[in-house]
Motif scaffolding. Sequence first.
Motif, PDB file in Angstrom:
ATOM      1  N   ASP A 218     -10.373 -14.271  -7.718  1.00  0.00           N
ATOM      2  CA  ASP A 218     -10.011 -12.942  -7.223  1.00  0.00           C
ATOM      3  C   ASP A 218      -8.955 -12.316  -8.143  1.00  0.00           C
ATOM      4  N   PRO A 219      -9.345 -12.020  -9.381  1.00  0.00           N
ATOM      5  CA  PRO A 219      -8.360 -11.464 -10.322  1.00  0.00           C
ATOM      6  C   PRO A 219      -7.808 -10.117  -9.890  1.00  0.00           C
ATOM      7  N   ALA A 220      -8.594  -9.338  -9.136  1.00  0.00           N
ATOM      8  CA  ALA A 220      -8.100  -8.028  -8.701  1.00  0.00           C
ATOM      9  C   ALA A 220      -6.872  -8.166  -7.814  1.00  0.00           C
ATOM     10  N   ALA A 221      -6.871  -9.173  -6.952  1.00  0.00           N
ATOM     11  CA  ALA A 221      -5.732  -9.390  -6.068  1.00  0.00           C
ATOM     12  C   ALA A 221      -4.522  -9.917  -6.823  1.00  0.00           C
ATOM     13  N   ASN A 222      -4.743 -10.432  -8.017  1.00  0.00           N
ATOM     14  CA  ASN A 222      -3.663 -10.984  -8.838  1.00  0.00           C
ATOM     15  C   ASN A 222      -3.370 -10.111 -10.052  1.00  0.00           C
ATOM     16  N   ALA A 223      -3.726  -8.840  -9.963  1.00  0.00           N
ATOM     17  CA  ALA A 223      -3.561  -7.938 -11.106  1.00  0.00           C
ATOM     18  C   ALA A 223      -2.118  -7.865 -11.607  1.00  0.00           C
ATOM     19  N   PRO A 224      -1.104  -7.795 -10.739  1.00  0.00           N
ATOM     20  CA  PRO A 224       0.282  -7.757 -11.263  1.00  0.00           C
ATOM     21  C   PRO A 224       0.650  -9.007 -12.057  1.00  0.00           C
ATOM     22  N   LEU A 225       0.224 -10.182 -11.562  1.00  0.00           N
ATOM     23  CA  LEU A 225       0.509 -11.425 -12.280  1.00  0.00           C
ATOM     24  C   LEU A 225      -0.196 -11.442 -13.625  1.00  0.00           C
ATOM     25  N   LEU A 226      -1.453 -11.044 -13.657  1.00  0.00           N
ATOM     26  CA  LEU A 226      -2.202 -11.024 -14.911  1.00  0.00           C
ATOM     27  C   LEU A 226      -1.582 -10.042 -15.901  1.00  0.00           C
ATOM     28  N   ARG A 227      -1.073  -8.944 -15.386  1.00  0.00           N
ATOM     29  CA  ARG A 227      -0.411  -7.975 -16.261  1.00  0.00           C
ATOM     30  C   ARG A 227       0.843  -8.577 -16.886  1.00  0.00           C
ATOM     31  N   ARG A 228       1.613  -9.317 -16.091  1.00  0.00           N
ATOM     32  CA  ARG A 228       2.809  -9.963 -16.633  1.00  0.00           C
ATOM     33  C   ARG A 228       2.440 -11.024 -17.653  1.00  0.00           C
ATOM     34  N   MET A 229       1.374 -11.777 -17.383  1.00  0.00           N
ATOM     35  CA  MET A 229       0.924 -12.784 -18.338  1.00  0.00           C
ATOM     36  C   MET A 229       0.579 -12.152 -19.678  1.00  0.00           C
ATOM     37  N   LEU A 230       0.023 -10.953 -19.633  1.00  0.00           N
ATOM     38  CA  LEU A 230      -0.372 -10.264 -20.857  1.00  0.00           C
ATOM     39  C   LEU A 230       0.830  -9.634 -21.556  1.00  0.00           C
ATOM     40  N   VAL A 231       1.661  -8.937 -20.784  1.00  0.00           N
ATOM     41  CA  VAL A 231       2.791  -8.203 -21.359  1.00  0.00           C
ATOM     42  C   VAL A 231       3.827  -9.154 -21.957  1.00  0.00           C
ATOM     43  N   VAL A 232       4.047 -10.298 -21.299  1.00  0.00           N
ATOM     44  CA  VAL A 232       5.016 -11.265 -21.797  1.00  0.00           C
ATOM     45  C   VAL A 232       4.379 -12.230 -22.800  1.00  0.00           C
ATOM     46  N   GLY A 233       3.216 -12.740 -22.446  1.00  0.00           N
ATOM     47  CA  GLY A 233       2.597 -13.786 -23.249  1.00  0.00           C
ATOM     48  C   GLY A 233       2.121 -13.336 -24.605  1.00  0.00           C
ATOM     49  N   LEU A 234       1.626 -12.103 -24.710  1.00  0.00           N
ATOM     50  CA  LEU A 234       1.066 -11.651 -25.984  1.00  0.00           C
ATOM     51  C   LEU A 234       2.140 -11.529 -27.069  1.00  0.00           C
ATOM     52  N   PRO A 235       3.232 -10.818 -26.850  1.00  0.00           N
ATOM     53  CA  PRO A 235       4.234 -10.733 -27.925  1.00  0.00           C
ATOM     54  C   PRO A 235       4.939 -12.057 -28.200  1.00  0.00           C
ATOM     55  N   VAL A 236       5.279 -12.797 -27.140  1.00  0.00           N
ATOM     56  CA  VAL A 236       5.964 -14.079 -27.347  1.00  0.00           C
ATOM     57  C   VAL A 236       5.048 -15.052 -28.073  1.00  0.00           C
ATOM     58  N   GLY A 237       3.811 -15.163 -27.595  1.00  0.00           N
ATOM     59  CA  GLY A 237       2.870 -16.102 -28.197  1.00  0.00           C
ATOM     60  C   GLY A 237       2.504 -15.735 -29.615  1.00  0.00           C
ATOM     61  N   LEU A 238       2.266 -14.445 -29.866  1.00  0.00           N
ATOM     62  CA  LEU A 238       1.902 -14.017 -31.222  1.00  0.00           C
ATOM     63  C   LEU A 238       3.067 -14.198 -32.189  1.00  0.00           C
ATOM     64  N   ALA A 239       4.277 -13.923 -31.733  1.00  0.00           N
ATOM     65  CA  ALA A 239       5.435 -14.094 -32.612  1.00  0.00           C
ATOM     66  C   ALA A 239       5.590 -15.555 -33.020  1.00  0.00           C
ATOM     67  N   GLY A 240       5.496 -16.450 -32.037  1.00  0.00           N
ATOM     68  CA  GLY A 240       5.600 -17.872 -32.345  1.00  0.00           C
ATOM     69  C   GLY A 240       4.469 -18.346 -33.232  1.00  0.00           C
ATOM     70  N   SER A 241       3.262 -17.875 -32.959  1.00  0.00           N
ATOM     71  CA  SER A 241       2.111 -18.283 -33.759  1.00  0.00           C
ATOM     72  C   SER A 241       2.185 -17.731 -35.171  1.00  0.00           C
ATOM     73  N   LEU A 242       2.743 -16.539 -35.310  1.00  0.00           N
ATOM     74  CA  LEU A 242       2.888 -15.953 -36.641  1.00  0.00           C
ATOM     75  C   LEU A 242       3.841 -16.797 -37.491  1.00  0.00           C
ATOM     76  N   VAL A 243       4.980 -17.163 -36.924  1.00  0.00           N
ATOM     77  CA  VAL A 243       5.925 -18.004 -37.654  1.00  0.00           C
ATOM     78  C   VAL A 243       5.289 -19.356 -37.965  1.00  0.00           C
ATOM     79  N   TYR A 244       4.577 -19.912 -36.983  1.00  0.00           N
ATOM     80  CA  TYR A 244       3.880 -21.196 -37.199  1.00  0.00           C
ATOM     81  C   TYR A 244       2.908 -21.103 -38.369  1.00  0.00           C
ATOM     82  N   ALA A 245       2.086 -20.059 -38.375  1.00  0.00           N
ATOM     83  CA  ALA A 245       1.077 -19.916 -39.420  1.00  0.00           C
ATOM     84  C   ALA A 245       1.735 -19.747 -40.795  1.00  0.00           C
ATOM     85  N   VAL A 246       2.829 -19.008 -40.854  1.00  0.00           N
ATOM     86  CA  VAL A 246       3.532 -18.819 -42.127  1.00  0.00           C
ATOM     87  C   VAL A 246       4.112 -20.142 -42.618  1.00  0.00           C
ATOM     88  N   ILE A 247       4.737 -20.891 -41.721  1.00  0.00           N
ATOM     89  CA  ILE A 247       5.312 -22.186 -42.118  1.00  0.00           C
ATOM     90  C   ILE A 247       4.224 -23.118 -42.627  1.00  0.00           C
TER      91      ILE A 247
END
Length: 381
Positions: A218-247
């Motif tokens: 029931d993702p519709a009922a969990n839309a606020p949580l999914l939005r937070r997962m995207l808004v927080v997870g995307l920049p944090v995860g991409l930033a860490g992965s970018l540094v990882y890939a460069v190293i």
Amino acid sequence: MTRVLAADALRGLALFGICMVNVWYFAHPLLVSGVASPVTDTTTGDATRFVIGLVFEGKFYPLFAFLFGYSFALMREAVAREGADFERRMRRRLWGLFFIGVVHGMVFWPGDILTTYAILGFVLLAWRPRRPVRTAAVLIGIATLFWAVVGTAWDTIDVVEDALLTVVSYQGTPGTVLAEHAGTYLSIGVTVLLGQGPTALAMMLLGLLAADRRLLSDPAANAPLLRRMLVVGLPVGLAGSLVYAVIMQTEATAAGDALAFGLLALTGPALTGAYIALALRWFARPGAGAAVMAWLTPAGRMALTNYVGQSVLLGVVFTAYGFEQVEKRSPPAVVAVVCAIFAVQLVVSRWWMAGHAFGPLEWVLRAWTRQTRPPWRRVVT
């Protein structure tokens, strides 16, 4: 047990990501150890490996673990409805998974994750923390610390010599490949358990919590949580992965690689969460999104068979089990092999699940778990 199609589709997506990561051990053991070759030391080769590090590495085994925890909770509910003993049945299932993992690891892929998941499954049977999110954060911190500690000693380990031995074994005979896998399975398996185990357990706990909230059904009922997962997870995860890939592209020492792995352990799960949110949004879209989900779902329903099958096919392509293409194909060609293997699996899975109740290994595991003979063919009503 009522199937959650989004969970199956995500499991199919995880299969693709895991194959894209595992293939490099088969195709280029020297590159994995940090040694470039004329085949890999090219602009396109560097770009390909950079993208793999940025997008794939450290994001899809946590997704598999999350779905393991999610399915664990669903199975508990299903067994309770049957009035059966869940712990007894699950213990049998986990022992079956452990045995399949041992055979898989010793014969086809010493980096097998099934044995680790089975061990962690026993942990889930005995322990359910009252604050799973906080506990998951601590476990991810432990994984990060593990790699930091390993980095202080890793330079004393001759990983290049080990990689050269792997190449020689892969270019030998089926017997040398088997000996290589059987001989390295325990050491690699312990590294997987210690290095990936805490993160996997953290994601399993979050999967249990997500099942309680019906996140995937029931993702519709969990839309606020999914939005937070995207808004927080995307920049944090991409930033860490970018540094990882460069190293990983620029750091020449094993200690530097360990530092990168620690950063990936810390931030990779955040990007995994963003992937889940993005995938659920995509699956909900009519047209292309629904079509992608329809193709991924059968592959995810027989994920165990497909996971082991990937190792078999990679062994046939790159080692003396078959065509001995180890250290011979450029990184873009290796990616093309993965895409071809996964495309075949999508087609075969769709055909198989149209007429069968379970994938082949899923059928074996279910028979062992329930001590009965499950239906082989799918009953159409």
